[in-house]
Design a protein around this motif. Structure first.
Motif, PDB file in Angstrom:
ATOM      1  N   LEU A   1       0.983  -0.944  -0.050  1.00  0.00           N
ATOM      2  CA  LEU A   1      -0.037  -0.149  -0.517  1.00  0.00           C
ATOM      3  C   LEU A   1       0.034   1.025  -0.578  1.00  0.00           C
ATOM      4  CD1 LEU A   1      -2.732  -0.804   2.764  1.00  0.00           C
ATOM      5  CD2 LEU A   1      -2.852  -0.971   0.468  1.00  0.00           C
ATOM      6  N   THR A   2       2.049   1.109   0.684  1.00  0.00           N
ATOM      7  CA  THR A   2       2.820   2.288   0.785  1.00  0.00           C
ATOM      8  C   THR A   2       3.367   2.666  -0.851  1.00  0.00           C
ATOM      9  OG1 THR A   2       4.815   0.869   1.139  1.00  0.00           O
ATOM     10  CG2 THR A   2       3.765   1.931   2.928  1.00  0.00           C
ATOM     11  N   GLU A   3       3.408   1.833  -1.721  1.00  0.00           N
ATOM     12  CA  GLU A   3       3.827   2.020  -3.246  1.00  0.00           C
ATOM     13  C   GLU A   3       2.273   2.204  -4.285  1.00  0.00           C
ATOM     14  OE1 GLU A   3       5.795  -1.069  -4.202  1.00  0.00           O
ATOM     15  OE2 GLU A   3       7.637  -1.207  -2.920  1.00  0.00           O
ATOM     16  N   LEU A   4       1.566   2.439  -3.776  1.00  0.00           N
ATOM     17  CA  LEU A   4       0.377   2.423  -4.449  1.00  0.00           C
ATOM     18  C   LEU A   4       0.164   3.802  -5.542  1.00  0.00           C
ATOM     19  CD1 LEU A   4      -2.193   0.681  -4.556  1.00  0.00           C
ATOM     20  CD2 LEU A   4      -3.687   2.451  -2.868  1.00  0.00           C
ATOM     21  N   GLU A   5       0.722   5.009  -4.723  1.00  0.00           N
ATOM     22  CA  GLU A   5       1.092   6.021  -5.754  1.00  0.00           C
ATOM     23  C   GLU A   5       2.014   6.541  -6.560  1.00  0.00           C
ATOM     24  OE1 GLU A   5       1.559   9.354  -2.787  1.00  0.00           O
ATOM     25  OE2 GLU A   5       0.883   8.147  -0.875  1.00  0.00           O
ATOM     26  N   ALA A   6       3.191   5.219  -6.602  1.00  0.00           N
ATOM     27  CA  ALA A   6       3.958   5.111  -7.654  1.00  0.00           C
ATOM     28  C   ALA A   6       3.435   4.842  -8.495  1.00  0.00           C
ATOM     29  CB  ALA A   6       5.101   5.153  -7.215  1.00  0.00           C
TER      30      ALA A   6
ATOM     31  N   ARG B   1      -4.827   4.952   2.289  1.00  0.00           N
ATOM     32  CA  ARG B   1      -3.929   4.307   3.059  1.00  0.00           C
ATOM     33  C   ARG B   1      -3.849   4.837   4.414  1.00  0.00           C
ATOM     34  NH1 ARG B   1       0.459   5.831   0.822  1.00  0.00           N
ATOM     35  NH2 ARG B   1       0.991   7.615   3.079  1.00  0.00           N
ATOM     36  N   GLU B   2      -4.013   5.857   4.772  1.00  0.00           N
ATOM     37  CA  GLU B   2      -3.412   6.300   6.408  1.00  0.00           C
ATOM     38  C   GLU B   2      -4.950   5.231   6.871  1.00  0.00           C
ATOM     39  OE1 GLU B   2      -3.566  10.536   6.201  1.00  0.00           O
ATOM     40  OE2 GLU B   2      -1.393  10.471   6.109  1.00  0.00           O
ATOM     41  N   TYR B   3      -6.210   6.277   6.331  1.00  0.00           N
ATOM     42  CA  TYR B   3      -7.179   5.273   6.709  1.00  0.00           C
ATOM     43  C   TYR B   3      -7.020   3.145   6.909  1.00  0.00           C
ATOM     44  CZ  TYR B   3     -11.888   3.009   7.545  1.00  0.00           C
ATOM     45  OH  TYR B   3     -12.919   2.250   7.278  1.00  0.00           O
ATOM     46  N   ILE B   4      -6.816   2.790   6.259  1.00  0.00           N
ATOM     47  CA  ILE B   4      -6.025   1.130   6.160  1.00  0.00           C
ATOM     48  C   ILE B   4      -5.426   0.860   7.259  1.00  0.00           C
ATOM     49  CG2 ILE B   4      -5.471  -0.369   5.262  1.00  0.00           C
ATOM     50  CD1 ILE B   4      -7.945   0.629   3.983  1.00  0.00           C
ATOM     51  N   GLU B   5      -4.164   1.786   7.831  1.00  0.00           N
ATOM     52  CA  GLU B   5      -3.370   1.605   8.236  1.00  0.00           C
ATOM     53  C   GLU B   5      -3.907   2.217   9.979  1.00  0.00           C
ATOM     54  OE1 GLU B   5      -0.416   4.372   7.470  1.00  0.00           O
ATOM     55  OE2 GLU B   5       0.481   2.983   5.396  1.00  0.00           O
TER      56      GLU B   5
ATOM     57  N   ALA C   1      -3.256  -5.221   6.938  1.00  0.00           N
ATOM     58  CA  ALA C   1      -3.189  -4.937   6.288  1.00  0.00           C
ATOM     59  C   ALA C   1      -2.455  -4.665   5.489  1.00  0.00           C
ATOM     60  CB  ALA C   1      -5.055  -4.102   5.356  1.00  0.00           C
ATOM     61  N   LYS C   2      -1.217  -4.590   4.511  1.00  0.00           N
ATOM     62  CA  LYS C   2      -0.136  -4.088   4.648  1.00  0.00           C
ATOM     63  C   LYS C   2       0.304  -3.551   2.886  1.00  0.00           C
ATOM     64  CE  LYS C   2       2.029  -4.068   7.834  1.00  0.00           C
ATOM     65  NZ  LYS C   2       1.482  -2.340   8.823  1.00  0.00           N
ATOM     66  N   LEU C   3      -0.298  -4.813   1.929  1.00  0.00           N
ATOM     67  CA  LEU C   3      -0.901  -5.136   0.106  1.00  0.00           C
ATOM     68  C   LEU C   3      -1.753  -5.051   0.423  1.00  0.00           C
ATOM     69  CD1 LEU C   3       1.380  -8.523   0.571  1.00  0.00           C
ATOM     70  CD2 LEU C   3       2.307  -6.238   0.473  1.00  0.00           C
ATOM     71  N   MET C   4      -1.808  -4.275  -1.468  1.00  0.00           N
ATOM     72  CA  MET C   4      -2.978  -4.250  -2.031  1.00  0.00           C
ATOM     73  C   MET C   4      -3.662  -5.209  -1.588  1.00  0.00           C
ATOM     74  SD  MET C   4      -3.212  -2.863  -6.027  1.00  0.00           S
ATOM     75  CE  MET C   4      -4.729  -2.203  -6.843  1.00  0.00           C
ATOM     76  N   SER C   5      -3.670  -6.975  -1.774  1.00  0.00           N
ATOM     77  CA  SER C   5      -4.468  -7.778  -2.452  1.00  0.00           C
ATOM     78  C   SER C   5      -5.105  -8.206  -1.115  1.00  0.00           C
ATOM     79  CB  SER C   5      -3.101  -9.271  -2.970  1.00  0.00           C
ATOM     80  OG  SER C   5      -2.284  -8.879  -2.356  1.00  0.00           O
ATOM     81  N   GLN C   6      -5.087  -7.856   0.343  1.00  0.00           N
ATOM     82  CA  GLN C   6      -5.462  -7.334   0.747  1.00  0.00           C
ATOM     83  C   GLN C   6      -6.539  -7.056   1.686  1.00  0.00           C
ATOM     84  OE1 GLN C   6      -1.287  -7.176   3.294  1.00  0.00           O
ATOM     85  NE2 GLN C   6      -1.833  -9.228   4.460  1.00  0.00           N
ATOM     86  N   ILE C   7      -6.598  -6.010   0.557  1.00  0.00           N
ATOM     87  CA  ILE C   7      -8.276  -5.091   0.731  1.00  0.00           C
ATOM     88  C   ILE C   7      -8.968  -5.843   0.358  1.00  0.00           C
ATOM     89  CG2 ILE C   7      -9.302  -3.080   0.003  1.00  0.00           C
ATOM     90  CD1 ILE C   7      -6.703  -2.386   1.863  1.00  0.00           C
ATOM     91  N   THR C   8     -10.166  -5.531   0.652  1.00  0.00           N
ATOM     92  CA  THR C   8     -11.437  -6.479   0.867  1.00  0.00           C
ATOM     93  C   THR C   8     -12.261  -5.906   1.044  1.00  0.00           C
ATOM     94  OG1 THR C   8     -12.111  -5.997   4.032  1.00  0.00           O
ATOM     95  CG2 THR C   8     -10.029  -8.209   3.123  1.00  0.00           C
ATOM     96  N   ARG C   9     -13.816  -5.595   0.423  1.00  0.00           N
ATOM     97  CA  ARG C   9     -14.760  -4.819   0.363  1.00  0.00           C
ATOM     98  C   ARG C   9     -15.260  -4.567   1.694  1.00  0.00           C
ATOM     99  NH1 ARG C   9     -18.036  -3.786  -3.858  1.00  0.00           N
ATOM    100  NH2 ARG C   9     -20.331  -3.452  -2.983  1.00  0.00           N
ATOM    101  N   ARG C  10     -15.456  -4.850   2.933  1.00  0.00           N
ATOM    102  CA  ARG C  10     -15.846  -4.376   4.098  1.00  0.00           C
ATOM    103  C   ARG C  10     -14.547  -3.433   4.521  1.00  0.00           C
ATOM    104  NH1 ARG C  10     -13.937  -4.856  10.012  1.00  0.00           N
ATOM    105  NH2 ARG C  10     -12.622  -6.643   9.153  1.00  0.00           N
ATOM    106  N   MET C  11     -13.068  -3.095   3.889  1.00  0.00           N
ATOM    107  CA  MET C  11     -12.525  -2.183   4.020  1.00  0.00           C
ATOM    108  C   MET C  11     -13.091  -0.534   3.332  1.00  0.00           C
ATOM    109  SD  MET C  11      -8.509  -4.134   4.652  1.00  0.00           S
ATOM    110  CE  MET C  11      -8.820  -4.956   4.832  1.00  0.00           C
ATOM    111  N   ALA C  12     -13.205  -1.239   1.653  1.00  0.00           N
ATOM    112  CA  ALA C  12     -13.870  -0.163   0.802  1.00  0.00           C
ATOM    113  C   ALA C  12     -14.330   0.404   1.538  1.00  0.00           C
ATOM    114  CB  ALA C  12     -14.057  -0.784  -0.132  1.00  0.00           C
ATOM    115  N   LEU C  13     -15.863  -0.135   1.938  1.00  0.00           N
ATOM    116  CA  LEU C  13     -16.956   0.091   2.310  1.00  0.00           C
ATOM    117  C   LEU C  13     -16.961   1.666   3.609  1.00  0.00           C
ATOM    118  CD1 LEU C  13     -19.239  -2.839   1.941  1.00  0.00           C
ATOM    119  CD2 LEU C  13     -19.735  -0.684   0.658  1.00  0.00           C
TER     120      LEU C  13
END
Length: 436
Positions: free
Chosen positions: A98-103, A130-134, A140-152
């Motif tokens: 997630l720390t590399e998402l912007e790049a 990213r700061e909200y997830i942290e 959740a450190k990776l993009m693949s770990q983001i779930t529907r619940r987190m997005a909502l």
């Protein structure tokens, strides 16, 4: 590895909860099992306690077994996903932190080149996500770990902040697009933002200035802002395009300004009005930009330009510049720099300038955009424009398609083809119109 109790240096319990220590995928885990320690605790876990203690130990062991099974299933699912991806793509899944998402977002292909300000704003939105997830899902450190619940959860947090529907939709569109484009590369099966509905827009349109207000604004602009405002009044160009106007876009001899608009990329061709031409002719060419000071301010401190224009409106005693909005606590601006564009378009269309010519000046690609967002005539102007253009039988007034002076000249040219009686009657009628 197994069940543990947390004790202090005196061997007393530091926590009333059972803990589990285990290893998955080469990583050690130590977690609170959520089972409370009951009864009399023995000195050593190798010893048996009373009935209540042993019951709590049994519940903790069952919870530990459940966690291990879940971890094993997750590991197996990831392993199968990895294998499927490798078979299909012939390469390993790219784990995107997630720390590399912007790049990663910055190198994604776009329809149009992003401006520096757009890129800055979008990266700020990604950083907020990213700061909200942290803060709320630290595991959740990776993009693949983001779930529907987190997005909502992220979208609910944005909504609870009281942002407008437009701001909400921009953030949703950005994150949905990122996961749509990068998700397959990161091994994601589904886009967690897909299907989340956009909020309904409650658009508040900007209102045009009157001729009197335009004169007052120019009078109260400072030396840096005044030529930029005059350019916007005469060309309907956006603030950024006015500030970044270059001399090679200005044809004083031909009397035209030709620019590629920053927002749509469309080419706008704008005739030079005499008042603007006179202004430009007296400016020094010390830079490639027509207004170098305004260009620097727009690039380094765009809020400085906003402050200067608001001050000019205040000094000109122009009120009702903002209104309340239903969908946010923030007020909506209805009279600001962009209203100069609305003013130009409204005046042009009310005066009968053909839509195609208006679109050539503004750079809009469709008629709908012009009519929906920019054509805002006042009631009096709207009524006068219709009464001038519509037939007398509908309006109850005289159709004024031709000025009395022009009608008189035409009548004189046709004098030999008109009877004396008709000629005198028509001259009398024209004279009445000219006297009215």
């Amino acid at each position: 590895m197994g069940l543990e109790l947390r004790r202090d240096k005196n061997h007393n319990l530091r926590s009333k909860w059972w803990y589990g220590r285990y290893m998955v995928d080469g990583k050690r885990h130590f977690t609170n099992l959520g089972v409370e320690v009951k009864g009399k605790v023995p000195e050593n876990l190798r010893e048996r306690g009373d009935t209540a203690f042993e019951c709590s130990r049994t519940l903790a062991a069952a919870k530990m077994k459940e966690l291990l099974a879940e971890a094993h299933n997750t590991k197996t699912a990831k392993h199968h996903l990895q294998e499927l991806y490798e078979i299909k793509a012939g390469e390993n899944i790219a784990q995107i932190p997630l720390t590399e998402l912007e790049a990663h977002w910055e190198v994604l292909p776009t329809k149009r080149k992003r401006s520096a300000q757009q890129a800055k704003n979008m990266k700020a939105n990604i950083r907020m996500f990213r700061e909200y997830i942290e803060a709320n899902f630290p595991s959740a450190k990776l993009m693949s770990q983001i779930t529907r619940r987190m997005a909502l959860g992220w979208m609910k947090d944005i909504n609870d902040q009281g942002l407008s529907a437009t701001s909400y939709n921009v953030k949703l569109s950005l994150l949905r697009g990122i996961f749509e484009q990068l998700g397959p590369e990161a091994g994601m099966i589904a886009n967690p933002f897909a299907g989340i509905p956009y909020r309904a827009l409650n658009t508040v349109h900007r209102q045009p200035f009157t001729q009197e207000e335009l004169n007052k604004i120019l009078t109260h602009c400072d030396p840096i802002l005044r030529p930029v405002v005059l350019t916007a009044m005469c060309t309907a160009m956006r603030r950024g395009d006015c500030c970044r106007l270059k001399w090679d876009s200005v044809d004083l001899a031909g009397g035209f300004v030709t620019v590629k608009t920053s927002k749509t990329g469309e080419v706008a061709e704008i005739p030079l009005f005499p008042v603007l031409r006179a202004e430009l002719e007296h400016l020094p060419r010390s830079s490639e930009y027509v207004f170098p000071e305004a260009e620097e301010m727009y690039r380094t401190n765009v809020h400085g330009l906003s402050w200067r224009f608001k001050k000019a409106l205040k000094d000109a005693e122009i009120t009702d510049t903002v209104v309340d909005r239903e969908d946010t606590r923030m007020k909506a601006s209805v009279k600001d720099f962009h209203s100069l564009r609305t003013t130009w378009i409204t005046m042009a269309l009310s005066a009968g300038v053909p839509m195609e010519l208006v679109r050539r000046v503004t750079g809009h690609s469709t008629v709908d955009v012009v009519l929906k967002h920019y054509f805002r005539p006042g009631k009096d102007a709207f009524k006068a424009a219709l009464e001038t253009a519509m037939p007398k039988m509908l309006t109850g007034g005289e159709q004024k398609n031709e000025k009395p002076k022009d009608a008189l000249l035409k009548l004189i040219e046709r004098a030999d083809k008109v009877s004396k009686k008709d000629f005198v009657a028509k001259v009398a009628k024209i004279a009445e119109e000219m006297a009215a």
